[in-house]
Design a protein around this motif. Structure first.
Motif: not given
Length: 421
Positions: A189-194, A207-211, A215-220, A226-232
């Protein structure tokens, strides 16, 4: 018909050609009806060599109306493409079968390129009726075959890289595998690779922040959630896990990035070839007929068309296409012994596509599902029942393609008389 040549004081003689091909050169032999070598040469694998071969054939009676048949141990390449121009029959003989023919002429097991070319020519002289020439497929069907096979090879390469990456992540980065556990082909999946590219080690991931994760999910290319996936992902990375020393962890991260770059290229290749093969398949006249079958998608249809082609004279009947695909059983009888089992010599690509097709048809066709259940009730294993279903459906597919008729559930899987009543 094979070309005929005449000599002074003699009648017309039929000529056959055998070519023992290699990477840099090819050995050519021409024999007549008596098995006498009337010409032989060695040509290069280039345009000049091909012209030399065509000139040699023309000297011995090759004409557009009556071309000399050619036997060779491959069905691909520029040499074969040059020979197939026009109506020339080209026979691709399996190298194993050719070696058995070689043993008919001697037991010393000697071997040479000119001798192999003569053996191939004699195969046509004695047993041409037992072999089939290469199918006369259209250029569009050949293009579909190239793209579909390349796409399948790319999928296999992608899966191999995915397995290597998964094995490496198990050694030092289990949080990444935990995060993609709920996704099918999660590492592809592009999200995982990003995210893995931004956080190649557990230390950097923690050390990665929520922001940064957003940003990585959006690049993918992700658009929703996006917000819920970043929290997960952040919760998974923050959970406690065993760690390697930092120096070793960084080295493993560099190794992981190397595999990830290869996986990125493989995923892009699969996407490009999938789009190209689907576009070519949709243009083929048989696409509409094939897509009318339950469980037959565009990519699966392209793979099936790539292997059976569109030459209506390729298979004598439906039994031939069933045997070619490996769906039909094979029988060995000797005295009182009788063995019926699955075929091992078959078109493996078509057989693999048929397994997926039959499995998909179970949920797309009530008749196919009922047929599968009857086979299971008779004692067949899952793979045996699917192969039996594929055996039935590939015959129906060939019939519909040759007659230009759409799939009809009632004719393909008629109800038993008791149920119908």
């Amino acid at each position: 018909m094979p070309a005929q040549t005449s000599n002074e004081g003699e009648g017309e003689l039929t000529v056959y050609c055998g070519i023992d091909w290699a990477e840099g050169h090819h050995a050519v032999a021409l024999v007549d009806d008596a098995g006498t070598v009337v010409a032989k040469c060695r040509i290069g694998d280039d345009a000049d060599g091909y012209e030399q071969l065509l000139g040699l054939l023309a000297e011995h009676g090759d004409t557009p109306e009556a071309p000399i048949p050619v036997c060779i141990e491959t069905g691909r390449g520029l040499l074969v493409a040059v020979l197939r121009q026009g109506k020339r029959p080209v026979f691709a003989v399996n190298p194993l079968a050719a070696s058995r023919y070689r043993e008919r002429h001697g037991v010393s097991r000697k071997k040479s390129d000119p001798g192999d070319a003569k053996v191939l020519a004699n195969i046509l002289r004695t047993d041409m009726h037992e072999h089939r020439p290469l199918p006369d497929d259209t250029d569009l069907a050949k293009a579909v075959a190239v793209l579909a096979r390349a796409q399948q090879d790319a999928v296999w390469s992608r899966q191999q890289l995915t397995n290597q990456l998964r094995s490496l992540l198990r050694e030092f980065y289990p949080a990444a595998l935990e995060a993609v556990a709920g996704w099918q082909n999660g590492l592809c999946r592009p999200e995982a690779r990003a995210i893995l590219a931004a956080a190649p080690t557990p230390g950097k991931a923690g050390r990665m922040t929520h922001k940064q994760l957003c940003a990585a999910l959006k690049r993918a290319g992700r658009k929703r959630g996006i917000e819920a996936e970043a929290d997960r992902w952040r919760d998974v990375f923050k959970a406690p896990h065993a760690r390697h020393p930092e120096l070793v962890e960084d080295a493993l991260g560099r190794q992981m990035l190397g595999l990830l770059r290869q996986l990125d290229a493989a995923c892009r290749t699969v996407d490009d070839l999938t789009e190209a093969s689907e576009e070519a398949f949709r243009q083929h006249p048989s696409a509409e007929v094939m897509l009318s079958f339950p469980g037959m998608g565009i990519q699966l249809g392209a793979r099936v068309l790539a292997e059976i082609g569109d030459d209506p004279a390729r298979f004598a009947d439906t039994r031939a296409v069933k045997a070619y695909s490996g769906a039909a059983p094979i029988t060995r009888a000797s005295g009182k012994q009788l063995y019926v089992g699955r075929r091992r010599i078959k078109n493996n690509r078509l057989h693999d596509a048929g397994y997926l097709w039959a499995f998909s048809a179970l949920t797309a066709s009530g008749g196919a599902n009922a047929h599968y259940r009857r086979r299971r009730e008779r004692g067949d294993w899952h793979s045996q029942a699917l192969r039996h279903l594929f055996n039935r459906m590939i015959g129906q597919l060939w019939h519909c393609i040759t007659t230009r008729t759409m799939f009809d559930e009632r004719q393909a899987f008629p109800l038993p008389l008791a149920v119908a009543a």
